[in-house]
Design a protein around this motif. Sequence first.
Motif, PDB file in Angstrom:
ATOM      1  N   ALA A 166       0.835  -1.202   0.000  1.00 21.70           N
ATOM      2  CA  ALA A 166       0.000   0.000   0.000  1.00 21.70           C
ATOM      3  C   ALA A 166       0.870   1.252   0.000  1.00 21.70           C
ATOM      4  CB  ALA A 166      -0.926   0.001   1.206  1.00 21.70           C
ATOM      5  N   GLY A 167       2.028   1.182   0.678  1.00 19.67           N
ATOM      6  CA  GLY A 167       2.953   2.306   0.683  1.00 19.67           C
ATOM      7  C   GLY A 167       3.540   2.562  -0.690  1.00 19.67           C
ATOM      8  N   LEU A 168       3.909   1.492  -1.396  1.00 17.41           N
ATOM      9  CA  LEU A 168       4.431   1.629  -2.751  1.00 17.41           C
ATOM     10  C   LEU A 168       3.360   2.172  -3.682  1.00 17.41           C
ATOM     11  CD1 LEU A 168       6.514   1.223  -4.989  1.00 17.41           C
ATOM     12  CD2 LEU A 168       5.813  -1.191  -5.092  1.00 17.41           C
ATOM     13  N   LEU A 169       2.131   1.684  -3.533  1.00 16.11           N
ATOM     14  CA  LEU A 169       1.050   2.168  -4.376  1.00 16.11           C
ATOM     15  C   LEU A 169       0.819   3.663  -4.169  1.00 16.11           C
ATOM     16  CD1 LEU A 169      -1.239   1.574  -6.368  1.00 16.11           C
ATOM     17  CD2 LEU A 169      -2.696   1.023  -4.406  1.00 16.11           C
ATOM     18  N   HIS A 170       0.835   4.097  -2.915  1.00 12.88           N
ATOM     19  CA  HIS A 170       0.648   5.523  -2.631  1.00 12.88           C
ATOM     20  C   HIS A 170       1.769   6.356  -3.260  1.00 12.88           C
ATOM     21  CE1 HIS A 170      -0.478   9.167  -0.489  1.00 12.88           C
ATOM     22  NE2 HIS A 170       0.775   9.277  -0.059  1.00 12.88           N
ATOM     23  N   LEU A 171       3.012   5.866  -3.167  1.00 11.81           N
ATOM     24  CA  LEU A 171       4.142   6.584  -3.761  1.00 11.81           C
ATOM     25  C   LEU A 171       3.965   6.721  -5.268  1.00 11.81           C
ATOM     26  CD1 LEU A 171       7.015   7.798  -3.658  1.00 11.81           C
ATOM     27  CD2 LEU A 171       7.888   5.457  -3.888  1.00 11.81           C
ATOM     28  N   LEU A 172       3.596   5.632  -5.922  1.00 15.93           N
ATOM     29  CA  LEU A 172       3.435   5.662  -7.370  1.00 15.93           C
ATOM     30  C   LEU A 172       2.271   6.552  -7.795  1.00 15.93           C
ATOM     31  CD1 LEU A 172       3.985   1.862  -8.104  1.00 15.93           C
ATOM     32  CD2 LEU A 172       5.571   3.735  -8.622  1.00 15.93           C
ATOM     33  N   GLU A 173       1.226   6.578  -6.970  1.00 14.22           N
ATOM     34  CA  GLU A 173       0.051   7.397  -7.301  1.00 14.22           C
ATOM     35  C   GLU A 173       0.322   8.884  -7.136  1.00 14.22           C
ATOM     36  OE1 GLU A 173      -3.646   4.415  -6.112  1.00 14.22           O
ATOM     37  OE2 GLU A 173      -2.778   5.746  -4.601  1.00 14.22           O
ATOM     38  N   THR A 174       1.210   9.228  -6.214  1.00 16.26           N
ATOM     39  CA  THR A 174       1.432  10.653  -5.891  1.00 16.26           C
ATOM     40  C   THR A 174       2.741  11.208  -6.429  1.00 16.26           C
ATOM     41  OG1 THR A 174       2.424  10.016  -3.759  1.00 16.26           O
ATOM     42  CG2 THR A 174       0.043  10.462  -3.800  1.00 16.26           C
ATOM     43  N   TYR A 175       3.592  10.337  -6.993  1.00 16.16           N
ATOM     44  CA  TYR A 175       4.882  10.822  -7.507  1.00 16.16           C
ATOM     45  C   TYR A 175       4.621  11.805  -8.649  1.00 16.16           C
ATOM     46  CZ  TYR A 175       9.844  10.711  -8.653  1.00 16.16           C
ATOM     47  OH  TYR A 175      11.156  11.047  -8.862  1.00 16.16           O
ATOM     48  N   PRO A 176       5.139  13.022  -8.561  1.00 19.99           N
ATOM     49  CA  PRO A 176       4.745  14.077  -9.516  1.00 19.99           C
ATOM     50  C   PRO A 176       5.166  13.832 -10.961  1.00 19.99           C
ATOM     51  CG  PRO A 176       6.534  14.825  -8.085  1.00 19.99           C
ATOM     52  CD  PRO A 176       6.051  13.525  -7.527  1.00 19.99           C
ATOM     53  N   SER A 177       6.266  13.150 -11.188  1.00 18.46           N
ATOM     54  CA  SER A 177       6.755  12.997 -12.559  1.00 18.46           C
ATOM     55  C   SER A 177       6.761  11.536 -13.003  1.00 18.46           C
ATOM     56  CB  SER A 177       8.165  13.577 -12.686  1.00 18.46           C
ATOM     57  OG  SER A 177       9.057  12.964 -11.765  1.00 18.46           O
TER      58      SER A 177
END
Length: 233
Positions: A166-177
């Motif tokens: 879930a942490g990785l998913l959140h990072l990928l969803e919110t990573y700006p570029s």
Amino acid sequence: MSSGSRRAYRTGLSPGVIIDAALALTVERGLDAWSMRDLAARLDTSLSVIYHHVGDRDRVCAAVVDRVYAGMDLNIDEMDWRKLLYGVLSAMIDHLAHYPGVAAWLLRNGPQTEELVPVLDAGVARMLDAGWGEESATAYSVAFNTCLGLIALGDQQVSGTDPGLAGLLHLLETYPSAGSGAKQMQQMVARFTTDDEGLAATRRDYCLYALDRVLDGLEARLNQLTNRTTTAR
């Protein structure tokens, strides 16, 4: 403690009943998550009774693994090495998912139980017949251990301090570029953060995909070996 106050333990236990209880604990908690005292409490007996009928925890765990494999409908009469491996390992992927910790036990200890010896013997024999030669046992174990590793990974529970996928998913969803590669990974990871039923299906599909790709790679290697033998002639 006086003899009159001693606890009256359950008697008349058999090895089969003890393994039944250990198997039930494995389904509930995982093979590594129960102790011999837990098993004795489940059976309402003493540790000495378990040691007498089955042995120490290592022997009990080996017997549990044997019982798990005895419950699998494995066709080891298949003569084609790839079909035999796929049949055995795909059945293992489905079956071991219900017995957390068994895959990790096999990774640590190897197939040193009576139910697994015929499977190992048949698998490696087909590899030898197909022309794998000295690589037969290694190729067999690579396919076996790849599947076991993925099953064991799926058995792991995320701790309270770990973010998990879930942490990785959140990072990928919110990573700006995030580009197309990250978006593709996001779609895959999202399938691993669904409900329990969906997660089980996703893990199964993932393991079967890995099994197919490992067998593809092994088949390509076998072609190299057989072509080398043909050229040498």
